[in-house]
Design a protein around this motif. Structure first.
Motif, PDB file in Angstrom:
ATOM      1  N   ALA B  55       0.844  -1.207   0.000  1.00 26.33           N
ATOM      2  CA  ALA B  55       0.000   0.000   0.000  1.00 26.33           C
ATOM      3  C   ALA B  55       0.876   1.254   0.000  1.00 26.33           C
ATOM      4  CB  ALA B  55      -0.915   0.006   1.215  1.00 26.33           C
ATOM      5  N   GLU B  56       1.952   1.223   0.762  1.00 24.00           N
ATOM      6  CA  GLU B  56       2.836   2.399   0.800  1.00 24.00           C
ATOM      7  C   GLU B  56       3.458   2.654  -0.572  1.00 24.00           C
ATOM      8  OE1 GLU B  56       4.807   2.766   5.215  1.00 24.00           O
ATOM      9  OE2 GLU B  56       5.035   0.832   4.209  1.00 24.00           O
ATOM     10  N   VAL B  57       3.918   1.603  -1.205  1.00 27.09           N
ATOM     11  CA  VAL B  57       4.543   1.773  -2.526  1.00 27.09           C
ATOM     12  C   VAL B  57       3.487   2.227  -3.539  1.00 27.09           C
ATOM     13  CG1 VAL B  57       5.871   0.682  -4.365  1.00 27.09           C
ATOM     14  CG2 VAL B  57       6.291   0.042  -1.986  1.00 27.09           C
ATOM     15  N   HIS B  58       2.322   1.600  -3.485  1.00 29.50           N
ATOM     16  CA  HIS B  58       1.250   2.001  -4.402  1.00 29.50           C
ATOM     17  C   HIS B  58       0.892   3.481  -4.183  1.00 29.50           C
ATOM     18  CE1 HIS B  58      -2.401   1.859  -6.788  1.00 29.50           C
ATOM     19  NE2 HIS B  58      -3.014   2.471  -5.779  1.00 29.50           N
ATOM     20  N   GLY B  59       0.875   3.894  -2.926  1.00 30.93           N
ATOM     21  CA  GLY B  59       0.560   5.290  -2.601  1.00 30.93           C
ATOM     22  C   GLY B  59       1.524   6.241  -3.270  1.00 30.93           C
ATOM     23  N   VAL B  60       2.792   5.886  -3.292  1.00 33.26           N
ATOM     24  CA  VAL B  60       3.791   6.749  -3.924  1.00 33.26           C
ATOM     25  C   VAL B  60       3.618   6.713  -5.446  1.00 33.26           C
ATOM     26  CG1 VAL B  60       6.267   7.070  -4.311  1.00 33.26           C
ATOM     27  CG2 VAL B  60       5.411   6.567  -2.008  1.00 33.26           C
ATOM     28  N   VAL B  61       3.478   5.500  -5.994  1.00 28.61           N
ATOM     29  CA  VAL B  61       3.344   5.364  -7.454  1.00 28.61           C
ATOM     30  C   VAL B  61       2.155   6.176  -7.955  1.00 28.61           C
ATOM     31  CG1 VAL B  61       2.851   3.730  -9.322  1.00 28.61           C
ATOM     32  CG2 VAL B  61       4.475   3.114  -7.517  1.00 28.61           C
ATOM     33  N   SER B  62       1.044   6.084  -7.242  1.00 27.45           N
ATOM     34  CA  SER B  62      -0.167   6.745  -7.734  1.00 27.45           C
ATOM     35  C   SER B  62      -0.161   8.248  -7.468  1.00 27.45           C
ATOM     36  CB  SER B  62      -1.412   6.105  -7.108  1.00 27.45           C
ATOM     37  OG  SER B  62      -1.331   6.195  -5.696  1.00 27.45           O
ATOM     38  N   PHE B  63       0.696   8.704  -6.568  1.00 31.30           N
ATOM     39  CA  PHE B  63       0.742  10.142  -6.270  1.00 31.30           C
ATOM     40  C   PHE B  63       1.356  10.939  -7.410  1.00 31.30           C
ATOM     41  CE2 PHE B  63       2.857  13.951  -4.660  1.00 31.30           C
ATOM     42  CZ  PHE B  63       1.855  14.544  -3.916  1.00 31.30           C
ATOM     43  N   TYR B  64       2.406  10.397  -8.012  1.00 30.84           N
ATOM     44  CA  TYR B  64       3.170  11.162  -9.003  1.00 30.84           C
ATOM     45  C   TYR B  64       2.626  10.949 -10.414  1.00 30.84           C
ATOM     46  CZ  TYR B  64       6.474  11.892  -5.202  1.00 30.84           C
ATOM     47  OH  TYR B  64       7.056  12.257  -4.015  1.00 30.84           O
ATOM     48  N   HIS B  65       2.474  12.057 -11.141  1.00 28.17           N
ATOM     49  CA  HIS B  65       1.925  11.965 -12.502  1.00 28.17           C
ATOM     50  C   HIS B  65       2.798  11.109 -13.422  1.00 28.17           C
ATOM     51  CE1 HIS B  65      -0.976  14.971 -11.396  1.00 28.17           C
ATOM     52  NE2 HIS B  65      -0.076  15.943 -11.262  1.00 28.17           N
ATOM     53  N   ASP B  66       4.111  11.074 -13.154  1.00 25.13           N
ATOM     54  CA  ASP B  66       5.023  10.399 -14.092  1.00 25.13           C
ATOM     55  C   ASP B  66       4.888   8.877 -14.123  1.00 25.13           C
ATOM     56  OD1 ASP B  66       6.094  12.805 -14.761  1.00 25.13           O
ATOM     57  OD2 ASP B  66       8.124  12.397 -14.037  1.00 25.13           O
ATOM     58  N   PHE B  67       4.536   8.301 -12.979  1.00 23.98           N
ATOM     59  CA  PHE B  67       4.559   6.833 -12.937  1.00 23.98           C
ATOM     60  C   PHE B  67       3.298   6.250 -13.551  1.00 23.98           C
ATOM     61  CE2 PHE B  67       7.301   7.897  -9.146  1.00 23.98           C
ATOM     62  CZ  PHE B  67       8.481   7.688  -9.842  1.00 23.98           C
ATOM     63  N   ARG B  68       3.508   5.272 -14.419  1.00 22.39           N
ATOM     64  CA  ARG B  68       2.390   4.643 -15.129  1.00 22.39           C
ATOM     65  C   ARG B  68       2.173   3.237 -14.598  1.00 22.39           C
ATOM     66  NH1 ARG B  68       2.759   7.434 -19.861  1.00 22.39           N
ATOM     67  NH2 ARG B  68       4.831   8.263 -20.270  1.00 22.39           N
ATOM     68  N   GLU B  69       0.909   2.856 -14.569  1.00 26.99           N
ATOM     69  CA  GLU B  69       0.635   1.472 -14.199  1.00 26.99           C
ATOM     70  C   GLU B  69       0.458   0.613 -15.454  1.00 26.99           C
ATOM     71  OE1 GLU B  69      -1.979   1.327 -10.657  1.00 26.99           O
ATOM     72  OE2 GLU B  69      -1.361   3.392 -10.304  1.00 26.99           O
ATOM     73  N   GLN B  70       0.357   1.279 -16.614  1.00 29.46           N
ATOM     74  CA  GLN B  70       0.301   0.598 -17.922  1.00 29.46           C
ATOM     75  C   GLN B  70       1.384   1.226 -18.792  1.00 29.46           C
ATOM     76  OE1 GLN B  70      -1.971  -1.727 -18.951  1.00 29.46           O
ATOM     77  NE2 GLN B  70      -2.875  -1.737 -16.895  1.00 29.46           N
ATOM     78  N   PRO B  71       2.031   0.452 -19.658  1.00 28.83           N
ATOM     79  CA  PRO B  71       3.050   1.059 -20.522  1.00 28.83           C
ATOM     80  C   PRO B  71       2.435   2.088 -21.474  1.00 28.83           C
ATOM     81  CG  PRO B  71       3.110  -1.350 -20.681  1.00 28.83           C
ATOM     82  CD  PRO B  71       1.891  -0.993 -19.894  1.00 28.83           C
ATOM     83  N   ALA B  72       3.241   3.094 -21.832  1.00 28.20           N
ATOM     84  CA  ALA B  72       2.789   4.107 -22.788  1.00 28.20           C
ATOM     85  C   ALA B  72       2.981   3.579 -24.207  1.00 28.20           C
ATOM     86  CB  ALA B  72       3.597   5.376 -22.587  1.00 28.20           C
ATOM     87  N   GLY B  73       2.576   4.388 -25.180  1.00 26.49           N
ATOM     88  CA  GLY B  73       2.809   4.019 -26.572  1.00 26.49           C
ATOM     89  C   GLY B  73       4.304   4.080 -26.906  1.00 26.49           C
ATOM     90  N   THR B  74       4.628   3.696 -28.164  1.00 29.16           N
ATOM     91  CA  THR B  74       6.031   3.706 -28.579  1.00 29.16           C
ATOM     92  C   THR B  74       6.611   5.105 -28.436  1.00 29.16           C
ATOM     93  OG1 THR B  74       5.274   2.173 -30.251  1.00 29.16           O
ATOM     94  CG2 THR B  74       7.553   2.911 -30.441  1.00 29.16           C
ATOM     95  N   HIS B  75       5.831   6.105 -28.816  1.00 31.19           N
ATOM     96  CA  HIS B  75       6.257   7.499 -28.671  1.00 31.19           C
ATOM     97  C   HIS B  75       5.382   8.200 -27.639  1.00 31.19           C
ATOM     98  CE1 HIS B  75       8.821   7.209 -32.238  1.00 31.19           C
ATOM     99  NE2 HIS B  75       7.813   6.550 -32.806  1.00 31.19           N
ATOM    100  N   VAL B  76       6.003   9.114 -26.905  1.00 31.38           N
ATOM    101  CA  VAL B  76       5.236   9.885 -25.927  1.00 31.38           C
ATOM    102  C   VAL B  76       5.373  11.372 -26.245  1.00 31.38           C
ATOM    103  CG1 VAL B  76       4.940  10.485 -23.499  1.00 31.38           C
ATOM    104  CG2 VAL B  76       5.554   8.147 -24.130  1.00 31.38           C
ATOM    105  N   LEU B  77       4.243  11.997 -26.453  1.00 30.98           N
ATOM    106  CA  LEU B  77       4.223  13.434 -26.728  1.00 30.98           C
ATOM    107  C   LEU B  77       3.633  14.139 -25.514  1.00 30.98           C
ATOM    108  CD1 LEU B  77       4.515  15.778 -28.830  1.00 30.98           C
ATOM    109  CD2 LEU B  77       2.142  15.319 -29.466  1.00 30.98           C
ATOM    110  N   LYS B  78       4.437  15.015 -24.907  1.00 33.24           N
ATOM    111  CA  LYS B  78       3.940  15.803 -23.774  1.00 33.24           C
ATOM    112  C   LYS B  78       3.684  17.217 -24.263  1.00 33.24           C
ATOM    113  CE  LYS B  78       6.296  13.136 -20.274  1.00 33.24           C
ATOM    114  NZ  LYS B  78       6.248  13.086 -18.831  1.00 33.24           N
ATOM    115  N   VAL B  79       2.466  17.650 -24.129  1.00 32.94           N
ATOM    116  CA  VAL B  79       2.105  18.966 -24.641  1.00 32.94           C
ATOM    117  C   VAL B  79       1.860  19.908 -23.472  1.00 32.94           C
ATOM    118  CG1 VAL B  79       0.496  20.224 -26.127  1.00 32.94           C
ATOM    119  CG2 VAL B  79       1.001  17.826 -26.588  1.00 32.94           C
ATOM    120  N   CYS B  80       2.503  21.070 -23.500  1.00 29.26           N
ATOM    121  CA  CYS B  80       2.353  22.005 -22.388  1.00 29.26           C
ATOM    122  C   CYS B  80       1.001  22.707 -22.464  1.00 29.26           C
ATOM    123  CB  CYS B  80       3.473  23.037 -22.382  1.00 29.26           C
ATOM    124  SG  CYS B  80       3.258  24.201 -21.015  1.00 29.26           S
TER     125      CYS B  80
END
Lengths: 510, 155
Positions: B55-80
């Motif tokens: 639960a503690e680790v999950h709490g950290v993973v889910s807190f931060y926007h960067d961590f994904r629980e599913q892989p992203a696509g081949t390319h990642v586009l971050k738009v400001c």
């Protein structure tokens, strides 16, 4: 041999600096010309990026904005004044000439990954001076300079250092806050990419002054270039014995994970400890119980990177600049819808109007500038009527605003201020750490209520509700995220009331 | 490209950082870099190695926007989507991008080529609007830049 300088700064790369650098190398090779290509930081004249400089007996000559296609013609013109992109000596460009560069003295000039270059431009003189003054003398000197936290809070750096120096502990830490999340700000990034040793030296001095042997630089993950350059710079400094066990101070680079709130100092400390980045209640102050419960100096990057120059040139030299209680210089970052966007380091006291109209040259779109947000997403929107406000911590506070980390974002007259006020609340909802109720719930209720205002639903009553909510946020939140979100919201309502008077929307028949 | 989950390799990553003070974020970053996301298996392993609860680790993973629980696509586009980019018509460019790729914020195209994410400031605010494609900064974006991005990601 020809020496050419092309920035490696992320913003310069974003507009094609790598392609220019590659074209320079290819053209020199084609011509059989001996080339030394130096990838510097940026001078901060971003409307001229990619800006290429060439070394001549008279000094460096700049050209910009250069595209890869321009490069063969530049060689053909022998980088002469006849080329249409010729800008002359960069120091003579008015935008740069008007500045007082202390923190940014080397940025854009030196090779950021050359310690020899750093030393040749005054590097490590500050540390030598600190050692001759002794730890207490160094704290005293920083206090006398009047340097205040450049992250936004403006707390006197010397007093923070003294508190940590006077607190006995088996371990102390220096933490650099490089979680620069405010929109419109990028000076931390520019230093990390353009003059990383200034930060390393500044942290080393801080460690010496307060008796800390370990430093962390917490860099946001949105800055991959800065992370790479800082990591490289730290290993170069270690190889030269400037960091590490023998030097008595070590630095570790840590990377954030996309949480804006980690720019708040106590949330940052929790994040460094490997926890959710939630804000801590104060007291205890980080200076007493900070990272892992130990006394910790946590300073903004610009504050730390300015310390070497303060020591090298003496506190008085720095304190003589500025106005009121805002001493020294502030790197102002002019951004958004502006003709000449860039880094403008100057003594405190320029008016907002001078910054936007004279230095920035007005809007990029050519339309009238209508609103300026100063100090990031938690800063107030100022109308033209407040353009006489001088850039100074207290003067901005007196007008219900803040200078924050020095970002100035210009909007032209197409801006919808109700939309901007709604965004401020939405941003707070997205980024809230969730620890205190006003911020966690108030932000979301704020968005819903602003939606009603924008639909023309009982606008007056709902605006009164938002004002009441903002009071709760301001006085009931644990940190500046909830506490300062009222600044953009209330300033938009106060200065641009016409944008909040909207006719009731008819429900569209679909 | 991220690899399939490998217990031994993951354990190596964790142990490389384990002795650090506050090792959890560096570990999660490296696990995500290697395997594309922080999966339930990763959470179980990290919790075990660091003597934390899941639960503690999950709490950290889910807190931060960067961590994904599913892989992203081949390319990642971050738009400001932050203010400086808004002031330069960033929202319009962003909307056109979403439309062009047929996705919503945070979604991956059905062929797995591209994930489009919102970000709040890349520090390129004097050259707004801006984005980042696979870690490479892009600025002064116009509707035409979208075709360039489309070419880069092969769509």
């Amino acid at each position: 041999m020809i020496r050419i300088f092309v920035p490696r700064d992320a913003a310069a790369r974003a507009v094609g600096a790598d392609k220019v650098a590659a074209a320079v190398e290819a053209e020199a090779k084609r011509l059989g010309q001996d080339l030394q290509l130096v990838r510097t930081g940026s001078r901060g004249l971003f409307w001229l990026e990619p800006m290429l400089e060439v070394e001549t007996p008279q000094g460096r000559i700049a050209f910009g904005p250069v595209t890869a296609k321009d490069v063969p013609a530049l060689f053909a013109a022998q980088f002469g004044a006849t080329h249409p992109l010729h800008l002359g000596k960069p120091e003579e460009i008015p935008f740069l000439k008007r500045q007082t560069r202390i923190t940014f003295a080397r940025c854009g000039i030196v090779d950021p990954l050359s310690i020899a270059d750093y030393r040749a431009h005054g590097g490590y003189l500050g540390l030598a001076k600190a050692r001759s003054l002794g730890a207490a003398g160094t704290v005293e000197e920083v206090t006398k300079s009047g340097l205040r936290g450049r992250g936004g809070a403006g707390f006197p750096t010397g007093i923070k250092w003294k508190t940590v120096a006077d607190t006995a502990a088996d371990r102390k830490y220096i933490v650099c806050n490089a979680d620069e999340g405010d929109s419109g700000t990028y000076d931390d990034r520019m230093i990390m990419e353009g003059d990383p040793f200034a930060l390393i030296e500044g942290m080393t001095i801080a460690g010496f002054a307060v008796g800390a042997t370990k430093g962390y630089v917490y860099i946001r993950s949105e800055y991959p270039d800065a992370i790479r350059t800082m990591e490289r710079a730290v290993s170069l400094a270690e190889a030269e014995g400037l960091l590490g066990e023998a030097a008595g101070f070590e630095i570790e680079i840590r990377v954030g994970a996309g949480a804006y709130v980690c720019g708040e100092e106590t949330a940052l400390l929790d994040s460094l400890e490997g926890k959710r980045g939630q804000v801590r209640a104060k007291p205890p102050l980080p200076a007493h119980k900070g990272l892992f419960g130990k006394p910790t100096v946590i300073n903004n990057l610009v504050s730390l990177a300015t310390v070497p120059a303060i020591l090298a040139d003496g506190a008085k030299h720095y304190a003589d600049l500025g106005m009121g209680r805002s001493r020294g210089t502030m790197p102002i970052q002019i951004a958004g819808n502006v003709k000449q966007g860039g880094l403008f380091e100057a003594a405190f006291g320029l008016t907002l109007g001078q910054i936007v109209d004279e230095i920035g040259g007005g809007t990029h779109s050519g339309r009238p500038a209508r609103a300026v947000q100063v100090g990031g997403p938690l800063g107030a929107y100022f109308p033209r009527a407040l353009f006489d406000t001088p850039f100074d911590y207290e003067a901005f506070a007196a007008k219900d605003g803040l200078i924050g980390h020095g970002g100035v974002v210009v909007f032209d007259d197409t801006v919808d201020m109700a939309h901007q006020a709604r965004f401020a609340l939405e941003f707070c909802a997205i980024e809230s750490c969730g620890k205190c109720t006003p911020c966690r719930i108030g932000s979301t209720r704020g968005v819903e209520t602003m939606d009603k205002v924008m639909r023309g639903e009982r606008a007056e009553a709902n605006l009164a509700l938002i004002e009441d909510l903002c009071q709760t946020l301001k006085f009931g939140s644990l940190c500046a995220l909830g506490g300062f979100t009222p600044y953009p919201v209330m300033s938009a309502i106060k200065h641009f009331p016409e944008d909040f008077k909207r006719p009731p929307l008819r429900v569209a028949a679909e | 490209m991220s690899a399939a989950w490998n217990d031994a390799e993951a354990t190596d990553i964790v142990r490389r950082h384990k002795s650090k003070e506050g090792a959890l974020l560096p570990i999660l970053h490296d696990l995500q870099a290697a395997f594309g996301c922080v999966s339930p298996a990763a959470i179980r392993l990290v919790a075990h190695e660091l003597n934390l609860t899941r639960a503690e680790v999950h709490g950290v993973v889910s807190f931060y926007h960067d961590f994904r629980e599913q892989p992203a696509g081949t390319h990642v586009l971050k738009v400001c989507r932050a203010e400086a980019c808004q002031s330069m018509n960033g929202e319009k460019v962003a909307e056109a991008m979403l439309k062009r790729f047929g996705v919503n914020w945070g979604d991956t195209t059905p062929d797995g080529h591209l994930t489009v994410e919102a970000t709040y400031c890349l520090g390129l605010c004097s050259c707004a609007p801006s984005a980042m494609l696979d870690g490479q900064p892009m600025a002064r974006l116009t509707p035409e830049s979208i075709d360039e991005i489309a070419r880069e990601v092969g769509r």
